[in-house]
Design a protein around this motif. Structure first.
Motif, PDB file in Angstrom:
ATOM      1  N   ALA A 212       0.805  -1.296  -0.123  1.00 27.13           N
ATOM      2  CA  ALA A 212      -0.050  -0.132   0.118  1.00 27.13           C
ATOM      3  C   ALA A 212       0.702   1.108  -0.009  1.00 27.13           C
ATOM      4  CB  ALA A 212      -0.791  -0.044   1.093  1.00 27.13           C
ATOM      5  N   ALA A 213       2.070   1.080   0.621  1.00 28.83           N
ATOM      6  CA  ALA A 213       2.620   2.476   0.593  1.00 28.83           C
ATOM      7  C   ALA A 213       3.379   2.829  -0.653  1.00 28.83           C
ATOM      8  CB  ALA A 213       3.800   2.269   1.744  1.00 28.83           C
ATOM      9  N   LEU A 214       3.786   1.684  -1.351  1.00 30.98           N
ATOM     10  CA  LEU A 214       4.425   1.913  -2.954  1.00 30.98           C
ATOM     11  C   LEU A 214       3.206   2.538  -3.857  1.00 30.98           C
ATOM     12  CD1 LEU A 214       6.781   1.642  -4.720  1.00 30.98           C
ATOM     13  CD2 LEU A 214       6.159  -0.658  -5.045  1.00 30.98           C
ATOM     14  N   ASP A 215       2.050   1.887  -3.766  1.00 31.14           N
ATOM     15  CA  ASP A 215       0.835   2.316  -4.270  1.00 31.14           C
ATOM     16  C   ASP A 215       0.506   3.785  -3.968  1.00 31.14           C
ATOM     17  OD1 ASP A 215       0.816  -0.215  -5.336  1.00 31.14           O
ATOM     18  OD2 ASP A 215      -1.107  -0.870  -4.246  1.00 31.14           O
ATOM     19  N   GLU A 216       0.572   4.279  -2.710  1.00 27.32           N
ATOM     20  CA  GLU A 216       0.509   5.637  -2.314  1.00 27.32           C
ATOM     21  C   GLU A 216       1.311   6.524  -3.121  1.00 27.32           C
ATOM     22  OE1 GLU A 216       0.274   8.748   1.530  1.00 27.32           O
ATOM     23  OE2 GLU A 216       0.789   6.364   1.808  1.00 27.32           O
ATOM     24  N   LEU A 217       2.700   6.087  -3.303  1.00 30.02           N
ATOM     25  CA  LEU A 217       3.530   6.803  -3.946  1.00 30.02           C
ATOM     26  C   LEU A 217       3.209   7.056  -5.295  1.00 30.02           C
ATOM     27  CD1 LEU A 217       6.385   8.177  -4.157  1.00 30.02           C
ATOM     28  CD2 LEU A 217       7.738   6.241  -4.222  1.00 30.02           C
ATOM     29  N   LEU A 218       2.693   5.891  -5.827  1.00 28.64           N
ATOM     30  CA  LEU A 218       2.734   5.946  -7.360  1.00 28.64           C
ATOM     31  C   LEU A 218       1.176   6.751  -7.660  1.00 28.64           C
ATOM     32  CD1 LEU A 218       3.634   2.109  -8.533  1.00 28.64           C
ATOM     33  CD2 LEU A 218       4.832   4.396  -8.522  1.00 28.64           C
ATOM     34  N   ASP A 219       0.274   6.655  -6.932  1.00 24.45           N
ATOM     35  CA  ASP A 219      -0.815   7.311  -7.183  1.00 24.45           C
ATOM     36  C   ASP A 219      -0.647   8.965  -7.065  1.00 24.45           C
ATOM     37  OD1 ASP A 219      -2.047   4.783  -7.646  1.00 24.45           O
ATOM     38  OD2 ASP A 219      -2.921   4.644  -5.544  1.00 24.45           O
ATOM     39  N   ALA A 220      -0.026   9.469  -6.344  1.00 22.45           N
ATOM     40  CA  ALA A 220       0.224  10.769  -5.985  1.00 22.45           C
ATOM     41  C   ALA A 220       0.895  11.231  -6.951  1.00 22.45           C
ATOM     42  CB  ALA A 220       0.987  11.101  -4.524  1.00 22.45           C
ATOM     43  N   THR A 221       1.741  10.654  -7.770  1.00 25.36           N
ATOM     44  CA  THR A 221       2.506  11.297  -9.098  1.00 25.36           C
ATOM     45  C   THR A 221       2.347  10.465 -10.246  1.00 25.36           C
ATOM     46  OG1 THR A 221       4.393   9.632  -8.346  1.00 25.36           O
ATOM     47  CG2 THR A 221       4.492  11.833  -7.635  1.00 25.36           C
ATOM     48  N   PRO A 222       1.050  10.797 -10.821  1.00 22.50           N
ATOM     49  CA  PRO A 222       0.436  10.262 -12.099  1.00 22.50           C
ATOM     50  C   PRO A 222       1.364  10.310 -13.310  1.00 22.50           C
ATOM     51  CG  PRO A 222      -1.227  11.573 -11.613  1.00 22.50           C
ATOM     52  CD  PRO A 222      -0.071  11.600 -10.512  1.00 22.50           C
ATOM     53  N   GLU A 223       1.901  11.550 -13.224  1.00 19.98           N
ATOM     54  CA  GLU A 223       2.639  11.726 -14.557  1.00 19.98           C
ATOM     55  C   GLU A 223       4.241  11.764 -14.618  1.00 19.98           C
ATOM     56  OE1 GLU A 223       1.232  13.150 -17.097  1.00 19.98           O
ATOM     57  OE2 GLU A 223      -0.882  13.197 -16.080  1.00 19.98           O
ATOM     58  N   CYS A 224       4.738  10.826 -13.430  1.00 15.94           N
ATOM     59  CA  CYS A 224       5.915  10.700 -13.419  1.00 15.94           C
ATOM     60  C   CYS A 224       6.145   8.884 -13.799  1.00 15.94           C
ATOM     61  CB  CYS A 224       6.527  10.788 -12.052  1.00 15.94           C
ATOM     62  SG  CYS A 224       6.484  12.575 -11.482  1.00 15.94           S
ATOM     63  N   ALA A 225       7.431   8.835 -14.367  1.00 12.41           N
ATOM     64  CA  ALA A 225       7.665   7.411 -14.446  1.00 12.41           C
ATOM     65  C   ALA A 225       8.908   7.128 -13.509  1.00 12.41           C
ATOM     66  CB  ALA A 225       8.302   7.130 -16.026  1.00 12.41           C
ATOM     67  N   PHE A 226       8.692   5.883 -12.950  1.00 15.13           N
ATOM     68  CA  PHE A 226       9.606   5.634 -11.779  1.00 15.13           C
ATOM     69  C   PHE A 226      10.318   4.311 -12.308  1.00 15.13           C
ATOM     70  CE2 PHE A 226       6.490   7.830  -9.367  1.00 15.13           C
ATOM     71  CZ  PHE A 226       7.313   8.323  -8.395  1.00 15.13           C
ATOM     72  N   LEU A 227      11.685   4.453 -11.885  1.00  5.19           N
ATOM     73  CA  LEU A 227      12.731   3.444 -12.053  1.00  5.19           C
ATOM     74  C   LEU A 227      13.139   3.143 -10.673  1.00  5.19           C
ATOM     75  CD1 LEU A 227      14.418   1.410 -13.429  1.00  5.19           C
ATOM     76  CD2 LEU A 227      16.240   3.415 -13.816  1.00  5.19           C
ATOM     77  N   LEU A 228      12.550   1.918 -10.075  1.00  3.66           N
ATOM     78  CA  LEU A 228      12.714   1.674  -8.750  1.00  3.66           C
ATOM     79  C   LEU A 228      13.843   0.556  -8.750  1.00  3.66           C
ATOM     80  CD1 LEU A 228       8.977   1.553  -7.780  1.00  3.66           C
ATOM     81  CD2 LEU A 228      10.682   3.364  -7.596  1.00  3.66           C
ATOM     82  N   ALA A 229      14.688   0.589  -7.459  1.00  4.27           N
ATOM     83  CA  ALA A 229      15.578  -0.495  -7.564  1.00  4.27           C
ATOM     84  C   ALA A 229      15.488  -0.918  -6.042  1.00  4.27           C
ATOM     85  CB  ALA A 229      17.151  -0.011  -7.636  1.00  4.27           C
ATOM     86  N   ALA A 230      15.183  -2.419  -6.122  1.00  5.94           N
ATOM     87  CA  ALA A 230      15.398  -2.924  -4.643  1.00  5.94           C
ATOM     88  C   ALA A 230      15.615  -4.189  -4.524  1.00  5.94           C
ATOM     89  CB  ALA A 230      13.970  -2.770  -4.228  1.00  5.94           C
ATOM     90  N   THR A 231      15.930  -4.873  -3.285  1.00  9.99           N
ATOM     91  CA  THR A 231      16.432  -6.355  -3.197  1.00  9.99           C
ATOM     92  C   THR A 231      15.501  -7.317  -3.090  1.00  9.99           C
ATOM     93  OG1 THR A 231      16.656  -5.929  -0.854  1.00  9.99           O
ATOM     94  CG2 THR A 231      18.730  -5.154  -2.148  1.00  9.99           C
ATOM     95  N   PRO A 232      15.732  -8.480  -3.288  1.00 16.32           N
ATOM     96  CA  PRO A 232      14.492  -9.353  -2.960  1.00 16.32           C
ATOM     97  C   PRO A 232      13.996  -9.352  -1.994  1.00 16.32           C
ATOM     98  CG  PRO A 232      16.472 -10.455  -4.336  1.00 16.32           C
ATOM     99  CD  PRO A 232      16.971  -8.832  -3.790  1.00 16.32           C
ATOM    100  N   GLU A 233      14.340  -8.877  -0.635  1.00 17.68           N
ATOM    101  CA  GLU A 233      14.013  -9.050   0.759  1.00 17.68           C
ATOM    102  C   GLU A 233      13.114  -7.767   1.014  1.00 17.68           C
ATOM    103  OE1 GLU A 233      17.214  -9.027   0.046  1.00 17.68           O
ATOM    104  OE2 GLU A 233      17.793 -11.113   0.428  1.00 17.68           O
ATOM    105  N   ALA A 234      13.062  -6.592  -0.066  1.00 12.27           N
ATOM    106  CA  ALA A 234      12.222  -5.750   0.103  1.00 12.27           C
ATOM    107  C   ALA A 234      10.723  -6.157  -0.093  1.00 12.27           C
ATOM    108  CB  ALA A 234      12.544  -4.368  -0.874  1.00 12.27           C
ATOM    109  N   PRO A 235       9.864  -5.262   0.582  1.00  9.19           N
ATOM    110  CA  PRO A 235       8.311  -5.741   0.375  1.00  9.19           C
ATOM    111  C   PRO A 235       7.867  -5.596  -1.262  1.00  9.19           C
ATOM    112  CG  PRO A 235       8.613  -4.318   2.287  1.00  9.19           C
ATOM    113  CD  PRO A 235       9.861  -4.371   1.383  1.00  9.19           C
ATOM    114  N   ALA A 236       7.192  -6.529  -1.477  1.00  7.43           N
ATOM    115  CA  ALA A 236       6.540  -6.720  -3.086  1.00  7.43           C
ATOM    116  C   ALA A 236       5.534  -5.847  -3.244  1.00  7.43           C
ATOM    117  CB  ALA A 236       6.538  -8.359  -3.365  1.00  7.43           C
ATOM    118  N   PRO A 237       5.508  -5.308  -4.280  1.00  5.36           N
ATOM    119  CA  PRO A 237       4.277  -4.659  -4.719  1.00  5.36           C
ATOM    120  C   PRO A 237       2.816  -5.416  -4.701  1.00  5.36           C
ATOM    121  CG  PRO A 237       5.476  -4.830  -6.500  1.00  5.36           C
ATOM    122  CD  PRO A 237       6.395  -5.352  -5.547  1.00  5.36           C
TER     123      PRO A 237
END
Length: 819
Positions: A212-237
């Protein structure tokens, strides 16, 4: 000689005297020498900024103060940064170049396919999540893709770090990267409105969000394209997220050996190539392991080098006697290749071959949980003026990785150094770092932006001391929190501000420093108020006020009460009496409320009870704090102090109205005791004094009509006193006759049509009758009245003039009233 300006004359011996006096004159004191007398107190650094519709003044002494921002002082709308400003800001936010020999810049090997795919997805406006294990080269790939996407979006490319950052921190960091709004932190509504129109390619490394935290970030910026880098231990979307997934694997065997050769800057020998192949099976081709392995080979080459080869001028032969012995030349067989285990976990072996300053820097990094202090702090921490060069040694060995504008220990290095014993004395080093940071953040020359850039290391130093392992550790953490928290607040890094306040509050509780704990509670309340959490703000401020009240801290308590009053006003204010008697919160923003106060009569058994109108008291709305929670009448004064006068005025008005009504009831009671309407009156004697033996009677059984005159008419002699029924409606009063003594109407007595009854009771003083009798003309319709049987007249009537007899109940029944 000039008596004003003492100096040599053009001629004479005055020049000699002047030179001798100048030689005997005491030299002026150097202003830089320490003065052990009274010192000038250091000025506290206070910063005023705007947070939403509030003005926040960061006060490091008594606590921050917050008040509503006047409309004329609100900042203008945020302005977008120009491309030149964005480029300059990105350059300033990059990690500093380590001093010392330049670190070889390594190319991006075997990542062309992933690079092209990421660039193509970002060009189409899609958001991508790049997942790869620690040490797989994610940061190097992000740098290359960011350079390819520089012209894709109108707001350019924004580089952010997700290390220990929440969604709110990332949103405000994105806002600050694109817009120029100094000393202005917009509220949530303005932030989201501004970010909806922001178009940028956001490159976010070390992501720790998901779901939900990642969805909040994406929903707040609809005109931005994100390139996210994470490890496999990070929470999944979420499964229904619109993110594209790209997985990053290790390098193949040939590419890994090629990368190791580029680090060593020579061709690998056959033995070294075989060792690299074994290491590839062990490390699964992670590029970081081969960079560190190449550093091991480079150190091995330095150890195998004969120092005498570079002694061109024979210094080693002619060196001083007290000089250290010359290093002996080592043969190739004396420095073997590292073992496979040392190649897979090379941190301890690499650190053992570095300088003392570099090893001390690693010990401080281990004590701070992997956070490496900025190179400018290393000389003060390590105690070596050239300790800043240690950062270059560590970066060249692959022991550091960039994180935002700073460096951290690379993946796996912290655990390897901890196992090697580098954590010994970590508590003492953390205390040393905390003392240094407490002095540095409180120095007037340090800007809030510089303190904010070092926030991770400062918070790590506080966190290490809070459990209280060493003596005085908690007190040092309190000192650091008091010094760093205002800088974080002024630097608009409120995530670090909140963490510092919570750690400082816990440290103050453990250390028993009540005054400092009260300060942190006050700051947490102000922070909650500025971020839109009134319940949390009320709890923190009330705790701070109670603590400061116990300590007799007047200035701090006043500051807390001001903030609490603002919380109450913004939360909806004071109590209002409802129909059931309970008190509810008043309308917001201090709208005046109406509190009905019902005045109950104390004469319940009195027949003459005028109708009571509800008394309305206008009370200004107070804060709906504890008073609203308690309920009852005491809630009226549960608000701010400024409403106490208004509440007292309301109580006084209620008392005055009650007194007036009581006097009216007392004055309207019948002196003859009849509860019904009496049309007779007592005529006083010549002295004008009523008989004290008049007794009260029972109410009349028959109805009394207030609109009709009495049924008997008589003339009164001047020398006699007679009871004359007075008219209450129409009729003509005698010229010199006796005015009615009292006229009253009971609430249950019906009135004739056209003659409304008055709720007030009137009383007039009786007058003595004149000498000549005056006939009284009354209406033809009599009104039945009843008088007491034991009420004698004050004086015997004249035998020549028969007295007028009062009407009897039988007569009242024969003659209809009100007809």
């Amino acid at each position: 000689m000039d008596p004003i300006h003492r100096g040599p004359e053009e001629f004479g011996d005055d020049s000699r005297d002047f030179s001798e006096e100048a030689g005997r004159r005491r030299p002026s004191r150097d202003p830089l020498t320490p003065d052990f007398g009274q010192q000038t107190p250091q000025q506290a650094r206070m910063v005023t900024l705007v947070a939403g519709d509030l003005t926040l003044t960061v006060n490091p002494v008594d606590g921050s103060e917050v008040e509503p921002c006047p409309p004329g002082e609100r900042p203008a709308a945020p302005v977008r940064r120009t491309p030149a400003e964005r480029t300059a800001r990105a350059r300033a936010a990059a990690p500093p170049v380590p001093p010392g020999p330049p670190v070889p810049r390594l190319p991006l090997l075997r990542r062309d396919e992933e690079r092209e795919r990421l660039t193509r997805l970002l060009a189409r406006g899609r958001s991508v999540r790049l997942t790869g294990p620690a040490g797989s080269g994610r940061t190097a790939l992000l740098d290359a893709v960011a350079a390819d996407c520089a012209d894709f979006a109108p707001d350019g490319v924004v580089r952010l770090s997700g290390h220990k950052r929440t969604t709110t921190d990332l949103l405000y960091a994105l806002f600050d990267a694109v817009h120029d709004a100094p000393l202005h932190r917009p509220d949530r509504a303005l932030l989201l409105e501004t970010l909806r129109s922001t178009g940028a390619v956001v490159v976010l490394d070390d992501l720790e969000l998901g779901g939900a935290a990642l969805d909040e970030l994406l929903d707040a910026t609809p005109e931005c394209a994100f390139l996210l880098a994470a490890t496999p231990e990070a929470p999944a979307p979420h499964a229904d997220s619109a993110l594209e997934e790209v997985f990053l694997t290790g390098l193949d065997r040939a590419t890994s050996a090629d990368l190791m050769g580029r680090v060593v800057e020579r061709q690998l020998t056959e033995e070294e190539a075989n060792w690299a192949g074994d290491l590839w099976f062990e490390s699964e081709g992670l590029p970081l392991r081969f960079v560190q392995a190449g550093a091991l080979l480079r150190q091995r080459d330095q150890l195998r080098t004969d120092a005498g080869v570079y002694d061109e001028y024979g210094y080693l032969e002619n060196r001083p006697a007290d000089a250290p012995p010359a290093p002996e030349a080592a043969g190739e067989s004396d420095v073997p290749l590292p073992s496979l285990g040392e190649g897979a976990a090379p941190a301890a072996l690499l650190a053992s071959r570095l300088s003392d300053a570099a090893r001390d820097t690693l010990r401080f990094a281990v004590a701070l949980g992997g956070e490496v202090p900025h190179q400018a702090h290393l000389p003060a921490l390590v105690g070596d003026t050239h300790a800043d060069a240690a950062l270059g040694e560590l970066a060249g060995c692959g022991l550091l990785s960039p994180s935002g504008s700073r460096y951290r220990l690379a993946a796996g290095v912290l655990a390897q150094l901890t196992a090697a014993g580098y954590e010994d004395g970590a508590a003492e080093r953390a205390r040393t770092a905390a003392q240094h940071y407490a002095w540095w953040t409180g120095h007037p020359s340090v800007t809030p932006e510089r303190a904010t850039a070092e926030a991770d290391a400062i918070i790590a130093a506080m966190g290490r001391l809070v459990p209280g392992e060493g003596a005085g550790g908690t007190s040092t953490a309190v000192l650091l929190a008091r010094s760093a928290a205002p800088a974080f607040a002024a630097g608009l890094h409120w995530g670090a501000w909140e963490r510092a306040l919570r750690i400082g509050q816990e440290a103050g509780r453990l250390a028993g420093e009540v005054a400092e704990e009260a300060y942190f509670h006050h700051e947490l309340g102000v922070l909650a108020l500025c971020t839109g959490h009134p319940d949390r703000a009320r709890a923190e401020l009330e705790t701070a006020i109670s603590m400061r009240g116990a300590l007799a801290d007047k200035s701090g308590a006043v500051s807390g009460r001001r903030a609490l009053a603002l919380v109450e006003d913004r939360a909806g204010g004071g109590p209002v009496a409802a129909e059931d008697g309970a008190f509810a919160a008043s309308p917001p923003l201090g709208v005046p409320t109406v509190v009905p106060v019902s005045m109950t009569s104390a004469f319940a058994d009195t027949a003459v009870v005028p109708r009571q109108e509800p008394v309305t008291v206008l009370a200004p709305a107070a804060g709906g704090g504890k008073g609203a929670a308690r309920g009852g009448p005491l809630a009226l004064i549960g608000g701010a102090r400024r409403n106490l006068v208004a509440a007292g005025a309301g109580v006084l008005l209620a008392g005055v109205l009650g007194t007036v009504v009581t006097l009216g009831l007392t004055s309207s009671s019948d002196p003859q005791g009849g509860a019904g309407t009496s049309t007779e009156q007592e005529v006083p004697d010549d002295d004008g004094v009523y008989d004290a033996d008049v007794e009260t009677g029972e109410p009349a059984d028959g109805p009394s009509t207030s609109g009709a005159p009495s049924g008997s008419a008589s003339s009164s002699a001047s020398a006699s006193a007679s009871v004359t029924p007075g008219p209450t409606g129409s009729g003509t009063a005698p010229a010199d006759g006796v005015s009615p003594s009292a006229t009253s109407s009971a609430p249950d007595t019906p009135s004739s049509p056209g003659s409304p009854s008055s709720p007030r009771a009137t009383e007039s003083s009786p007058k003595p009758t004149s000498a000549s009798p005056t006939p009284t003309k009354t209406a033809t319709t009599p009104t039945p009245t009843e008088t007491g049987t034991d009420s004698p007249t004050p004086e015997e009537p004249d035998p020549e003039e028969p007295p007028t007899k009062p009407d009897t109940p039988e007569q009242a029944s024969d003659s209809p009233s009100g007809a």
